[in-house]
Design a protein around this motif. Sequence first.
Motif, short mmCIF file in Angstrom:
data_model
loop_
_atom_site.label_atom_id
_atom_site.label_comp_id
_atom_site.label_asym_id
_atom_site.label_seq_id
_atom_site.Cartn_x
_atom_site.Cartn_y
_atom_site.Cartn_z
N LEU A 124 0.81 -1.06 0.12
CA LEU A 124 -0.01 -0.01 0.06
C LEU A 124 0.84 1.38 0.00
O LEU A 124 0.46 2.44 -0.67
N ALA A 125 2.11 1.17 0.51
CA ALA A 125 3.15 2.10 0.27
C ALA A 125 4.01 2.03 -0.77
O ALA A 125 4.41 1.25 -1.22
N THR A 126 4.40 3.29 -1.16
CA THR A 126 5.58 3.31 -2.20
C THR A 126 6.74 3.42 -1.66
O THR A 126 7.91 3.02 -2.35
N GLY A 127 6.75 3.68 -0.46
CA GLY A 127 8.19 3.87 0.12
C GLY A 127 8.27 4.55 1.67
O GLY A 127 7.11 4.85 1.97
N TYR A 128 9.42 4.79 1.94
CA TYR A 128 9.54 5.27 3.41
C TYR A 128 10.77 6.24 3.68
O TYR A 128 11.71 5.85 2.95
N LYS A 129 10.84 6.91 4.56
CA LYS A 129 12.05 7.43 5.29
C LYS A 129 12.25 7.40 6.48
O LYS A 129 11.07 7.54 7.38
N ARG A 130 13.18 7.09 7.24
CA ARG A 130 13.49 6.81 8.41
C ARG A 130 14.16 7.65 9.26
O ARG A 130 15.10 8.27 8.73
N SER A 131 13.79 8.26 10.43
CA SER A 131 14.94 9.21 11.02
C SER A 131 15.95 8.72 11.60
O SER A 131 16.18 7.44 11.68
N ASP A 132 17.00 9.55 11.85
CA ASP A 132 18.34 8.87 11.97
C ASP A 132 18.31 8.28 13.35
O ASP A 132 19.16 7.43 13.52
N ASP A 133 17.44 8.43 14.23
CA ASP A 133 17.43 7.84 15.75
C ASP A 133 16.60 6.61 15.66
O ASP A 133 16.37 5.92 16.50
N GLY A 134 16.13 6.26 14.49
CA GLY A 134 15.16 5.01 14.16
C GLY A 134 14.03 5.15 14.91
O GLY A 134 13.26 4.09 15.06
N ARG A 135 13.51 6.10 15.33
CA ARG A 135 12.10 6.39 16.12
C ARG A 135 11.31 6.98 15.29
O ARG A 135 9.95 7.23 15.87
N SER A 136 11.16 7.32 14.00
CA SER A 136 10.28 7.72 13.24
C SER A 136 10.37 7.39 11.83
O SER A 136 11.45 7.44 11.15
N TYR A 137 9.25 6.92 11.32
CA TYR A 137 8.94 6.47 9.89
C TYR A 137 7.78 7.41 9.34
O TYR A 137 6.97 7.54 9.66
N THR A 138 8.29 7.82 8.13
CA THR A 138 7.40 8.63 7.14
C THR A 138 7.04 7.62 5.92
O THR A 138 8.02 7.56 5.39
N PHE A 139 5.91 7.33 5.70
CA PHE A 139 5.44 6.46 4.65
C PHE A 139 4.65 7.35 3.68
O PHE A 139 3.88 8.10 4.05
N THR A 140 4.94 7.18 2.42
CA THR A 140 3.81 7.60 1.17
C THR A 140 3.14 6.67 0.57
O THR A 140 3.43 5.36 0.20
N LEU A 141 1.92 6.74 0.60
CA LEU A 141 0.96 5.96 0.09
C LEU A 141 0.94 5.81 -1.47
O LEU A 141 1.16 6.93 -2.05
N VAL B 236 3.11 9.08 9.27
CA VAL B 236 4.04 9.11 10.40
C VAL B 236 3.92 8.34 11.51
O VAL B 236 3.03 8.74 12.15
N PHE B 237 4.83 7.54 11.59
CA PHE B 237 5.06 6.54 12.49
C PHE B 237 5.78 7.04 13.90
O PHE B 237 7.07 6.95 13.28
N SER B 238 5.57 7.21 14.99
CA SER B 238 6.35 7.57 15.98
C SER B 238 6.45 6.48 17.05
O SER B 238 5.66 6.23 17.41
N LEU B 239 7.88 6.19 17.26
CA LEU B 239 8.04 4.88 17.98
C LEU B 239 8.43 5.36 19.50
O LEU B 239 9.26 6.27 19.52
N ALA B 240 8.10 4.58 20.44
CA ALA B 240 8.66 5.05 21.70
C ALA B 240 10.27 4.65 21.86
O ALA B 240 10.78 5.27 22.55
#
Length: 556
Positions: free
Chosen positions: A84-101, A154-158
């Motif tokens: 469903l997503a075409t790709g994603y970007k991950r933050s440097d600290d590995g706690r945030s992922y941004t997906f494009t649908l 955007v997924f934010s991880l603990a």
Amino acid sequence: MGSAGLAGALVLGGCSSSKKSTVAPGTGNDGTPVARPTLKLTSGGDQGFPSPFAYMRGGGYIQTSFIYDTLYWKDNSGQFVPWLATGYKRSDDGRSYTFTLRDGVTWHDGQPLTAEDVAFTFDYFRRQTISPQVIIQPLADIAEVKATDPRTVVFSLAKPIAPFFGYGGVGSVPIVPKHIWSSIPNAAMQSDPAVLVGSGPYRLDSYTRGQGAYLYTAYDGYFLGRPFVQRLEYRPVGDTLNALQAGELDAGSSSAGASGVRPEVLASFRANPAFGVLKAPAGNFGSALYWNIAKGGALADVQFRHACARAIDRQDLVKRLFGENGTPGNPGWIPPANPYHVDVEQYPFDRNAAEAMLDAAGYRRNGGQGVRQGPNGQPLRFTLLVANPVGPYVDVVVSSLAAVGVELTPQALDTPTFNQRVIAGSSEMAIISSGGMNTDHGEGDYFYQVYSSKMKSTQHAQGYINPTVDQLIDQQQSAIDVDERKKIVAQIQRLVAADLPLLMLFYADSFEIFRKAAFDQWYFTPGGVASTVPSAENKQVFITGRKTGTAIRPTK
């Protein structure tokens, strides 16, 4: 929405039919247009209502996956590919992922699928009370999911999550439509077929509760294109191998644990050019003996459990019952072929040693005969829960423990009742068959399901609490580095093998047997579908007619 009509078959829509063709469906060169096949498959019994909130265990997840999609999905490469997503970007600290649908994806009712649906799905799961039989639920450390525009989420991880794309993450959690589920307060109790509106490649035409008959028809408006396989007919059959020989099925999986598949049983299929036989990776399926530690007494005594392990000749069990089609179980859970496996104490068969251990632990036997008694005078008599159909290994376990003075009374239950009893903790001992021991321990997190004291799945080690194991499992979930993760998994294996809350009896070899003329592109997904389900029925191959990628083979 009510549940009227579910006592029998649920009929949701008409059935389409393919045009006649002289070309065998599902076969031929990739560049040659072929007729769209209809596949007759075995359901393995009732896997539950195929909503993301009500199915039962791995087989039920497979059924649900036909209707609902995920952001990423595995193919035969074992890698997650954009879905469903075409790709994603991950933050440097590995706690945030941004997906494009993907643009232009719609639900089966024509409504657009947006980032709001994705954000709603993860929040809605979190607010529900769902049975542990629903094996895929979002990871707890997914703190927030937010839509920033219709195609961006955007997924934010603990904290960083190693299996973020696998078990409980974006490669396994089915996305549901907000406009359907937002008005449903209790998702687990919903059984109206009208709610089964997904974005997936198939729509459910009918489901017969209790029997496990499912009928799916391709959704020709699917975003990847018209699915290659036109219809999936799941049928409940008494014996998969007989049904294949009789032409009632086009394909079916069979494991040594479920139906005693010795080499000679498969010989007729291997000798027949009309059939293909695909062997699963070792350790995909297995059966284990569980002690419910929470019941106390001998069941909570590690010396008692060690003695029981030494009383069972696992090597002989595999040889006599399954021939070469099985491997003795490993007390550390992970099968030897898996890259995360390490050597642990094996408790080799030694009946004299088992007797001596029981004597030393205070479990006495009058004149070396009959049932032993504990220090409190309580006889070592236990009920052994097993699920139908009862495998021949149950008799082996019962007789092996009887020989050292432990009496087991098997109680056979239908699978739903068995699961409920085990999850409720009402068993004393049980033999539980399951898949996924050979799962992807890099993207999956099966140890959490089995050994964490926070979990209550069917496969959970009943009553087992080890704070060190809990701590290591938490570390495993956030260990992104592969070498670090392997060290943690090694520690867990050694600890659980020493505590022995359960003993893996054997890993049953599993085989996908199929009619080549119906469909010939079967594969077992490396690490399991959604990094946990060891099935050959990956929707990717039904959609595309190919083992990798998303390009669909041409059809007539």
